[in-house]
Design a protein around this motif. Structure first.
Motif, PDB file in Angstrom:
ATOM      1  N   SER A 174      14.859  -6.564  16.065  1.00  0.00           N
ATOM      2  CA  SER A 174      14.124  -5.472  16.707  1.00  0.00           C
ATOM      3  C   SER A 174      12.687  -5.900  17.004  1.00  0.00           C
ATOM      4  O   SER A 174      12.129  -5.503  18.017  1.00  0.00           O
ATOM      5  N   LEU A 175      12.097  -6.726  16.157  1.00  0.00           N
ATOM      6  CA  LEU A 175      10.748  -7.220  16.410  1.00  0.00           C
ATOM      7  C   LEU A 175      10.747  -8.146  17.630  1.00  0.00           C
ATOM      8  O   LEU A 175       9.850  -8.066  18.473  1.00  0.00           O
ATOM      9  N   THR A 176      11.763  -8.991  17.735  1.00  0.00           N
ATOM     10  CA  THR A 176      11.883  -9.872  18.895  1.00  0.00           C
ATOM     11  C   THR A 176      12.069  -9.042  20.167  1.00  0.00           C
ATOM     12  O   THR A 176      11.459  -9.332  21.193  1.00  0.00           O
ATOM     13  N   ASN A 177      12.900  -8.013  20.086  1.00  0.00           N
ATOM     14  CA  ASN A 177      13.089  -7.132  21.242  1.00  0.00           C
ATOM     15  C   ASN A 177      11.793  -6.419  21.600  1.00  0.00           C
ATOM     16  O   ASN A 177      11.485  -6.228  22.779  1.00  0.00           O
ATOM     17  N   LEU A 178      11.049  -6.018  20.587  1.00  0.00           N
ATOM     18  CA  LEU A 178       9.778  -5.348  20.815  1.00  0.00           C
ATOM     19  C   LEU A 178       8.807  -6.277  21.541  1.00  0.00           C
ATOM     20  O   LEU A 178       8.082  -5.850  22.438  1.00  0.00           O
ATOM     21  N   TYR A 179       8.813  -7.554  21.186  1.00  0.00           N
ATOM     22  CA  TYR A 179       7.958  -8.545  21.853  1.00  0.00           C
ATOM     23  C   TYR A 179       8.234  -8.557  23.348  1.00  0.00           C
ATOM     24  O   TYR A 179       7.323  -8.649  24.166  1.00  0.00           O
ATOM     25  N   GLU A 180       9.497  -8.453  23.694  1.00  0.00           N
ATOM     26  CA  GLU A 180       9.900  -8.512  25.101  1.00  0.00           C
ATOM     27  C   GLU A 180       9.675  -7.192  25.829  1.00  0.00           C
ATOM     28  O   GLU A 180       9.453  -7.183  27.038  1.00  0.00           O
ATOM     29  N   PHE A 188       4.611  -5.521  24.297  1.00  0.00           N
ATOM     30  CA  PHE A 188       3.825  -6.558  23.634  1.00  0.00           C
ATOM     31  C   PHE A 188       2.769  -5.965  22.697  1.00  0.00           C
ATOM     32  O   PHE A 188       2.594  -6.430  21.575  1.00  0.00           O
ATOM     33  N   ASN A 189       2.051  -4.943  23.152  1.00  0.00           N
ATOM     34  CA  ASN A 189       0.997  -4.364  22.329  1.00  0.00           C
ATOM     35  C   ASN A 189       1.551  -3.795  21.023  1.00  0.00           C
ATOM     36  O   ASN A 189       0.970  -3.988  19.951  1.00  0.00           O
ATOM     37  N   LEU A 190       2.687  -3.116  21.109  1.00  0.00           N
ATOM     38  CA  LEU A 190       3.311  -2.568  19.904  1.00  0.00           C
ATOM     39  C   LEU A 190       3.785  -3.704  18.991  1.00  0.00           C
ATOM     40  O   LEU A 190       3.686  -3.606  17.765  1.00  0.00           O
ATOM     41  N   LEU A 217       8.434 -11.573   9.771  1.00  0.00           N
ATOM     42  CA  LEU A 217       7.696 -11.909  10.988  1.00  0.00           C
ATOM     43  C   LEU A 217       8.595 -12.532  12.049  1.00  0.00           C
ATOM     44  O   LEU A 217       9.554 -13.240  11.743  1.00  0.00           O
ATOM     45  N   ASP A 218       8.246 -12.305  13.283  1.00  0.00           N
ATOM     46  CA  ASP A 218       8.872 -12.942  14.444  1.00  0.00           C
ATOM     47  C   ASP A 218       8.110 -14.255  14.659  1.00  0.00           C
ATOM     48  O   ASP A 218       7.225 -14.353  15.508  1.00  0.00           O
ATOM     49  N   VAL A 219       8.438 -15.259  13.863  1.00  0.00           N
ATOM     50  CA  VAL A 219       7.655 -16.492  13.789  1.00  0.00           C
ATOM     51  C   VAL A 219       7.639 -17.241  15.121  1.00  0.00           C
ATOM     52  O   VAL A 219       6.593 -17.762  15.528  1.00  0.00           O
ATOM     53  N   VAL A 220       8.744 -17.300  15.817  1.00  0.00           N
ATOM     54  CA  VAL A 220       8.812 -18.044  17.081  1.00  0.00           C
ATOM     55  C   VAL A 220       7.784 -17.503  18.071  1.00  0.00           C
ATOM     56  O   VAL A 220       6.986 -18.249  18.643  1.00  0.00           O
ATOM     57  N   ASN A 221       7.784 -16.186  18.268  1.00  0.00           N
ATOM     58  CA  ASN A 221       6.848 -15.594  19.225  1.00  0.00           C
ATOM     59  C   ASN A 221       5.423 -15.587  18.695  1.00  0.00           C
ATOM     60  O   ASN A 221       4.467 -15.728  19.466  1.00  0.00           O
ATOM     61  N   LEU A 222       5.267 -15.445  17.385  1.00  0.00           N
ATOM     62  CA  LEU A 222       3.942 -15.484  16.784  1.00  0.00           C
ATOM     63  C   LEU A 222       3.297 -16.857  17.002  1.00  0.00           C
ATOM     64  O   LEU A 222       2.125 -16.951  17.395  1.00  0.00           O
ATOM     65  N   LEU A 223       4.054 -17.915  16.790  1.00  0.00           N
ATOM     66  CA  LEU A 223       3.535 -19.263  17.039  1.00  0.00           C
ATOM     67  C   LEU A 223       3.141 -19.446  18.500  1.00  0.00           C
ATOM     68  O   LEU A 223       2.099 -20.033  18.810  1.00  0.00           O
TER      69      LEU A 223
END
Length: 164
Positions: A21-27, A30-32, A49-55
């Motif tokens: 759900s965090l990965t989906n939220l990233y897509e 973004f602000n949320l 954490l969504d480490v891939v997108n965070l990095l």
């Protein structure tokens, strides 16, 4: 199956759903995603954490600073060239632009002193770009501007320096 095994499965499933759900939220928002990521960090929930997108975002922040530094440097060099090679067309706006972009560079150095190394690495490339831009803006031949920067890296940052 034992109760402990079932509880472990439930926890793993919840963690996977949370990460999904965090990965989906990233897509999708973004602000949320940023707010949720910050909250997870505050709570110390590193495993969630969504480490891939965070990095990717952390690396992007560094690249953004580098790009901005490069852009500011090209503007300063361009206006210094125009100042030196078109003395009869000197304007207050050129002087103002030089001062403004020097200030921006200085602020970047204050926030990230390690960018000073990067500044020296990109100096020659930025000069080549500024030289090409000066040719376009002044309509003078490229050969009119020296191939090697006539200003030192220190002069470019010196708030009191303007070429004669």
């Amino acid at each position: 199956m034992t109760q402990a095994y079932l509880e472990t499965q439930d926890i793993n499933e919840t963690e996977n759903n949370s990460l999904d759900s965090l990965t989906n939220l990233y897509e999708s928002d973004f602000n949320l995603w940023v707010e949720a990521t910050a909250q997870l960090l505050r709570e110390g929930r590193l495993a969630d954490l969504d480490v891939v997108n965070l990095l990717e975002e952390v690396q992007s922040m560094g690249n953004s600073d580098k790009h901005a530094l490069s852009s500011d440097l090209v503007v300063v060099l361009l206006h210094l060239l125009k100042w030196q090679y078109q003395p009869n067309k000197r304007t207050r706006s050129w002087e103002k632009s030089i001062a403004e972009h020097r200030r921006r560079i200085d602020e970047r150095f204050e926030a990230s002193p390690s960018l000073k190394r990067y500044y020296l690495q990109i100096f020659d490339k930025c000069y080549r770009n500024a030289r090409k831009q000066a040719k376009i803006e002044t309509r003078l031949p490229l050969a009119h501007f020296p191939e090697i920067c006539p200003f030192t890296s220190e002069q470019v940052l010196d708030e009191d320096f303007l070429p004669e």
